[in-house]
Design a protein around this motif. Structure first.
Motif, PDB file in Angstrom:
ATOM      1  N   GLU A 111       2.380  18.225   3.434  1.00 33.42           N
ATOM      2  CA  GLU A 111       3.739  18.473   4.140  1.00 33.42           C
ATOM      3  C   GLU A 111       4.065  19.957   3.898  1.00 33.42           C
ATOM      4  OE1 GLU A 111       8.083  16.883   3.180  1.00 33.42           O
ATOM      5  OE2 GLU A 111       6.390  16.354   1.939  1.00 33.42           O
ATOM      6  N   MET A 112       3.753  20.536   2.682  1.00 32.34           N
ATOM      7  CA  MET A 112       4.066  21.811   2.400  1.00 32.34           C
ATOM      8  C   MET A 112       3.252  22.878   3.354  1.00 32.34           C
ATOM      9  SD  MET A 112       5.995  23.977   0.508  1.00 32.34           S
ATOM     10  CE  MET A 112       6.786  22.266   0.241  1.00 32.34           C
ATOM     11  N   ARG A 113       2.072  22.701   3.519  1.00 27.71           N
ATOM     12  CA  ARG A 113       1.349  23.792   4.309  1.00 27.71           C
ATOM     13  C   ARG A 113       2.168  23.632   5.712  1.00 27.71           C
ATOM     14  NH1 ARG A 113      -4.969  21.877   2.783  1.00 27.71           N
ATOM     15  NH2 ARG A 113      -4.928  23.619   0.965  1.00 27.71           N
ATOM     16  N   ALA A 114       2.550  22.352   6.234  1.00 26.80           N
ATOM     17  CA  ALA A 114       2.943  22.236   7.632  1.00 26.80           C
ATOM     18  C   ALA A 114       4.435  22.953   7.457  1.00 26.80           C
ATOM     19  CB  ALA A 114       3.330  20.712   8.030  1.00 26.80           C
ATOM     20  N   LEU A 115       5.136  22.881   6.516  1.00 30.30           N
ATOM     21  CA  LEU A 115       6.387  23.506   6.432  1.00 30.30           C
ATOM     22  C   LEU A 115       6.399  25.082   6.496  1.00 30.30           C
ATOM     23  CD1 LEU A 115       7.976  21.005   4.066  1.00 30.30           C
ATOM     24  CD2 LEU A 115       8.858  21.348   6.200  1.00 30.30           C
ATOM     25  N   VAL A 116       5.411  25.442   5.565  1.00 26.97           N
ATOM     26  CA  VAL A 116       5.199  27.015   5.204  1.00 26.97           C
ATOM     27  C   VAL A 116       4.714  27.769   6.800  1.00 26.97           C
ATOM     28  CG1 VAL A 116       3.615  28.688   4.329  1.00 26.97           C
ATOM     29  CG2 VAL A 116       4.776  26.996   2.892  1.00 26.97           C
ATOM     30  N   LEU A 117       4.037  26.815   7.579  1.00 25.05           N
ATOM     31  CA  LEU A 117       3.472  27.484   8.638  1.00 25.05           C
ATOM     32  C   LEU A 117       4.849  27.482   9.690  1.00 25.05           C
ATOM     33  CD1 LEU A 117       1.210  28.199  10.638  1.00 25.05           C
ATOM     34  CD2 LEU A 117       0.808  25.653  11.084  1.00 25.05           C
ATOM     35  N   ARG A 118       5.444  26.498   9.886  1.00 23.51           N
ATOM     36  CA  ARG A 118       6.808  26.443  10.623  1.00 23.51           C
ATOM     37  C   ARG A 118       7.727  27.630  10.165  1.00 23.51           C
ATOM     38  NH1 ARG A 118       9.967  21.183  12.512  1.00 23.51           N
ATOM     39  NH2 ARG A 118      10.536  22.949  13.896  1.00 23.51           N
ATOM     40  N   ALA A 119       7.720  27.870   8.904  1.00 22.81           N
ATOM     41  CA  ALA A 119       8.755  28.799   8.415  1.00 22.81           C
ATOM     42  C   ALA A 119       8.338  30.245   8.663  1.00 22.81           C
ATOM     43  CB  ALA A 119       8.922  28.685   6.933  1.00 22.81           C
ATOM     44  N   ALA A 120       7.115  30.427   8.876  1.00 27.46           N
ATOM     45  CA  ALA A 120       6.485  31.913   9.336  1.00 27.46           C
ATOM     46  C   ALA A 120       6.883  32.306  10.733  1.00 27.46           C
ATOM     47  CB  ALA A 120       5.109  31.728   8.964  1.00 27.46           C
ATOM     48  N   LEU A 147       2.627  26.917  -1.459  1.00 25.97           N
ATOM     49  CA  LEU A 147       3.870  27.694  -1.411  1.00 25.97           C
ATOM     50  C   LEU A 147       3.734  28.915  -1.980  1.00 25.97           C
ATOM     51  CD1 LEU A 147       7.083  27.735  -0.825  1.00 25.97           C
ATOM     52  CD2 LEU A 147       7.149  26.681  -3.101  1.00 25.97           C
ATOM     53  N   LEU A 148       3.117  29.263  -3.097  1.00 29.72           N
ATOM     54  CA  LEU A 148       2.861  30.446  -3.707  1.00 29.72           C
ATOM     55  C   LEU A 148       2.326  31.603  -2.879  1.00 29.72           C
ATOM     56  CD1 LEU A 148       2.888  32.188  -6.296  1.00 29.72           C
ATOM     57  CD2 LEU A 148       0.749  31.427  -6.801  1.00 29.72           C
ATOM     58  N   LYS A 149       1.417  31.317  -2.046  1.00 30.78           N
ATOM     59  CA  LYS A 149       0.736  32.143  -1.135  1.00 30.78           C
ATOM     60  C   LYS A 149       1.689  32.542  -0.276  1.00 30.78           C
ATOM     61  CE  LYS A 149      -3.161  32.642   2.190  1.00 30.78           C
ATOM     62  NZ  LYS A 149      -3.596  33.988   1.561  1.00 30.78           N
ATOM     63  N   ALA A 150       2.654  31.815   0.382  1.00 29.99           N
ATOM     64  CA  ALA A 150       3.545  32.210   1.195  1.00 29.99           C
ATOM     65  C   ALA A 150       4.583  32.902   0.557  1.00 29.99           C
ATOM     66  CB  ALA A 150       4.343  30.816   1.934  1.00 29.99           C
ATOM     67  N   ILE A 151       5.148  32.552  -0.655  1.00 30.72           N
ATOM     68  CA  ILE A 151       6.009  33.462  -1.430  1.00 30.72           C
ATOM     69  C   ILE A 151       5.465  34.996  -1.735  1.00 30.72           C
ATOM     70  CG2 ILE A 151       7.402  33.796  -3.338  1.00 30.72           C
ATOM     71  CD1 ILE A 151       7.831  30.614  -3.334  1.00 30.72           C
ATOM     72  N   GLU A 152       4.255  35.081  -1.893  1.00 30.02           N
ATOM     73  CA  GLU A 152       3.380  36.281  -2.394  1.00 30.02           C
ATOM     74  C   GLU A 152       3.277  37.258  -1.168  1.00 30.02           C
ATOM     75  OE1 GLU A 152       0.422  35.311  -5.860  1.00 30.02           O
ATOM     76  OE2 GLU A 152      -0.201  34.805  -3.831  1.00 30.02           O
ATOM     77  N   GLU A 153       3.124  36.559  -0.014  1.00 33.78           N
ATOM     78  CA  GLU A 153       3.054  37.420   1.221  1.00 33.78           C
ATOM     79  C   GLU A 153       4.198  36.800   2.117  1.00 33.78           C
ATOM     80  OE1 GLU A 153      -0.894  36.645   2.651  1.00 33.78           O
ATOM     81  OE2 GLU A 153      -2.013  37.377   0.881  1.00 33.78           O
ATOM     82  N   PRO A 154       5.286  37.158   2.014  1.00 36.74           N
ATOM     83  CA  PRO A 154       6.390  36.477   2.802  1.00 36.74           C
ATOM     84  C   PRO A 154       6.405  36.731   4.467  1.00 36.74           C
ATOM     85  CG  PRO A 154       7.258  38.273   1.481  1.00 36.74           C
ATOM     86  CD  PRO A 154       5.864  38.056   0.839  1.00 36.74           C
ATOM     87  N   PRO A 155       6.514  35.929   5.021  1.00 38.17           N
ATOM     88  CA  PRO A 155       6.778  36.321   6.723  1.00 38.17           C
ATOM     89  C   PRO A 155       8.040  37.052   6.626  1.00 38.17           C
ATOM     90  CG  PRO A 155       6.408  34.149   6.178  1.00 38.17           C
ATOM     91  CD  PRO A 155       6.623  34.473   4.862  1.00 38.17           C
ATOM     92  N   PRO A 156       8.175  37.822   7.766  1.00 35.59           N
ATOM     93  CA  PRO A 156       9.457  38.545   8.077  1.00 35.59           C
ATOM     94  C   PRO A 156      10.440  37.555   8.442  1.00 35.59           C
ATOM     95  CG  PRO A 156       7.550  39.407   9.395  1.00 35.59           C
ATOM     96  CD  PRO A 156       7.017  38.012   8.458  1.00 35.59           C
ATOM     97  N   ARG A 157      11.663  37.910   8.081  1.00 35.43           N
ATOM     98  CA  ARG A 157      12.847  37.175   8.201  1.00 35.43           C
ATOM     99  C   ARG A 157      12.956  35.932   7.555  1.00 35.43           C
ATOM    100  NH1 ARG A 157      15.086  39.659  12.893  1.00 35.43           N
ATOM    101  NH2 ARG A 157      16.614  37.590  12.972  1.00 35.43           N
ATOM    102  N   THR A 158      12.041  35.419   6.676  1.00 33.45           N
ATOM    103  CA  THR A 158      11.960  34.169   5.927  1.00 33.45           C
ATOM    104  C   THR A 158      12.624  34.023   4.346  1.00 33.45           C
ATOM    105  OG1 THR A 158      10.067  33.407   7.615  1.00 33.45           O
ATOM    106  CG2 THR A 158      10.504  32.198   5.184  1.00 33.45           C
ATOM    107  N   VAL A 159      13.295  32.959   4.431  1.00 33.38           N
ATOM    108  CA  VAL A 159      13.836  32.939   2.781  1.00 33.38           C
ATOM    109  C   VAL A 159      13.525  31.703   2.226  1.00 33.38           C
ATOM    110  CG1 VAL A 159      15.816  32.916   1.391  1.00 33.38           C
ATOM    111  CG2 VAL A 159      15.783  34.623   3.590  1.00 33.38           C
ATOM    112  N   PHE A 160      13.077  31.565   1.061  1.00 32.01           N
ATOM    113  CA  PHE A 160      12.732  30.337   0.385  1.00 32.01           C
ATOM    114  C   PHE A 160      13.604  30.072  -0.609  1.00 32.01           C
ATOM    115  CE2 PHE A 160       8.728  32.151   1.833  1.00 32.01           C
ATOM    116  CZ  PHE A 160       7.936  31.214   2.472  1.00 32.01           C
ATOM    117  N   LEU A 161      14.169  28.832  -0.604  1.00 37.71           N
ATOM    118  CA  LEU A 161      15.397  28.205  -1.570  1.00 37.71           C
ATOM    119  C   LEU A 161      14.795  27.194  -2.422  1.00 37.71           C
ATOM    120  CD1 LEU A 161      18.418  28.803   0.649  1.00 37.71           C
ATOM    121  CD2 LEU A 161      17.310  30.386  -0.740  1.00 37.71           C
ATOM    122  N   LEU A 162      14.289  27.278  -3.698  1.00 34.82           N
ATOM    123  CA  LEU A 162      13.827  26.169  -4.633  1.00 34.82           C
ATOM    124  C   LEU A 162      14.861  25.630  -5.300  1.00 34.82           C
ATOM    125  CD1 LEU A 162      10.391  27.851  -5.316  1.00 34.82           C
ATOM    126  CD2 LEU A 162      11.226  26.826  -3.048  1.00 34.82           C
TER     127      LEU A 162
END
Length: 404
Positions: A111-120, A147-162
């Protein structure tokens, strides 16, 4: 919260003035980035790409995250609550805002991989891609790493709220924590919660004050106690437990009653959504259909129905534990009140409507024995949180409450 969608989005946060100021500055900075055309990189100042909202139950972690998400999509950059960006985000229909609200005990890596992919992806209609993860403490280790990989290399114009109870490693990994800005929320004062119940929900002042104290600052629970007779009945049954503990047998009976009440409450809470999900899936799979392909379609649906049952069972388990935890919080409040009464501490009681029982217990038990009972309740909560069988944990707690 049940405020109107037209209200300022941060008005839903009760007693969190400092956090609101931080989030207002960040949303203004985010707007400045978009306006200046430099939204392809997070700001190093007021705005950043990853946030963690922490605080005790009822403090408004998810409310704060949702309000901030709305402010980020607000065309005015202030969270006005009236523009399409605010309105659709708060309604959960904005195409660039995704909410992860786990039904079960954990959030899996798939689920997290799919979400990170869409958020990118690039925002399609809004200003930012926003991923809101409620109960981020339920991330599995593999999901946390994704999730950590996405936060370390954040896509442009993407914000993560945990949202997590704390920044302790048991709740969120140290590496994720180190890459996020933390917004610490506090338990709202009972007075502030009572004012909200009266002003927004029309609850009489006296009832609002009682419910706010009994809920120990949890806005949602205070509203349920003020408006739901069944919630009040369940609380009354929990507060009657100390009087029932007269023998070993009574301890096991009380434990069974507490577990069964939590199971019944959870079953009622998930029954409607379970039935709707099963009906929708059966319809999608062609249930009741006839013809050449109907039999093969029915055979092929078994796997999907089994997966749905697995998810629903996990959700039911989560609901049972949540219901049981609410009961344990009420019970802890009773012993806390007894300790306060015994010591003569100048602190307002939690359960104002059982004062005679509290005073009687304070006159019977020593402060040390009361403290042991309070610790037993808190130990039971911790045990269940670490996946000890609830019945075993509750039975052990009841025996300690009886012996003192």
């Amino acid at each position: 919260m049940s405020t109107a969608l037209g209200a300022d989005v941060f008005a839903e946060l009760v007693g969190q003035d400092e956090a609101v100021q931080t989030l207002r500055r960040a949303s203004a900075a985010a707007t400045a980035l978009i306006t200046a055309g430099s939204g392809d990189a997070p700001a190093a100042g007021a705005m950043t790409h990853a946030w963690i909202f922490t605080g005790p139950p009822g403090s408004g972690r998810s409310v704060a995250a949702r309000a901030f998400a709305a402010a980020l999509q607000c065309v005015h950059g202030v969270g006005c609550g009236e523009c399409p960006g605010c309105h659709t985000t708060r309604a959960g229909t904005h195409s660039d805002v995704r909410f992860v609200v786990p039904d079960g005990l954990s959030i899996g890596v798939g689920e997290m991989r799919a979400l990170v992919l869409r958020a990118a992806s690039t925002p399609s209609a809004g200003r930012w891609q926003v991923l809101v993860i409620e109960d981020a403490d339920r991330l599995t280790e593999a999901a946390g790493n994704a999730l950590l990989k996405a936060i370390e290399e954040p896509p442009p114009r993407t914000v993560f709220l945990l949202c997590t109870p704390s920044t302790h490693p048991d709740d969120i990994s140290v590496t994720i924590r180190s890459r996020c800005r933390v917004v610490a929320l506090r338990q709202p004062p009972a007075e502030a919660v009572a004012q909200v119940l009266t002003a927004r929900d029309g609850v009489p002042a006296e009832t609002a004050s009682w419910a706010a104290a009994a809920a120990q600052g949890h806005v949602g629970r205070a509203r349920r106690l003020a408006q739901d007779p069944q919630a009040r009945e369940r609380r009354d049954a929990v507060l009657a437990v100390p009087r029932r503990l007269t023998s070993v047998g009574a301890c096991f009976d009380a434990a069974s009653a507490l577990i069964e009440a939590a199971e019944a409450e959870a079953a009622a809470a998930v029954a409607e959504i379970d039935a709707a999900e099963r009906s929708a899936l059966q319809t999608a799979l062609g249930a009741g259909g006839t013809g050449r392909g109907a039999a093969s379609a029915a055979r092929g649906s078994a796997g999907q129905l089994k997966e749905l049952e697995r998810r629903q069972k996990s959700r039911a388990t989560r609901a049972q534990r949540d219901a049981l935890d609410r009961a344990l919080v009420d019970l802890a409040g009773f012993y806390r009140d007894v300790l306060v009464s015994a010591l003569g501490a100048p602190v307002a009681p939690v359960h104002t409507d059982v004062a005679p029982l509290v005073e009687a217990a304070a006159g019977k038990w020593t402060a040390e024995a009361t403290l042991r009972r309070l610790e037993a309740v808190l130990t039971c909560r911790d045990a269940i949180a670490t996946n000890v069988k609830p019945r075993i944990a509750v039975e052990a707690m009841m025996l300690t409450l009886w012996r003192g």
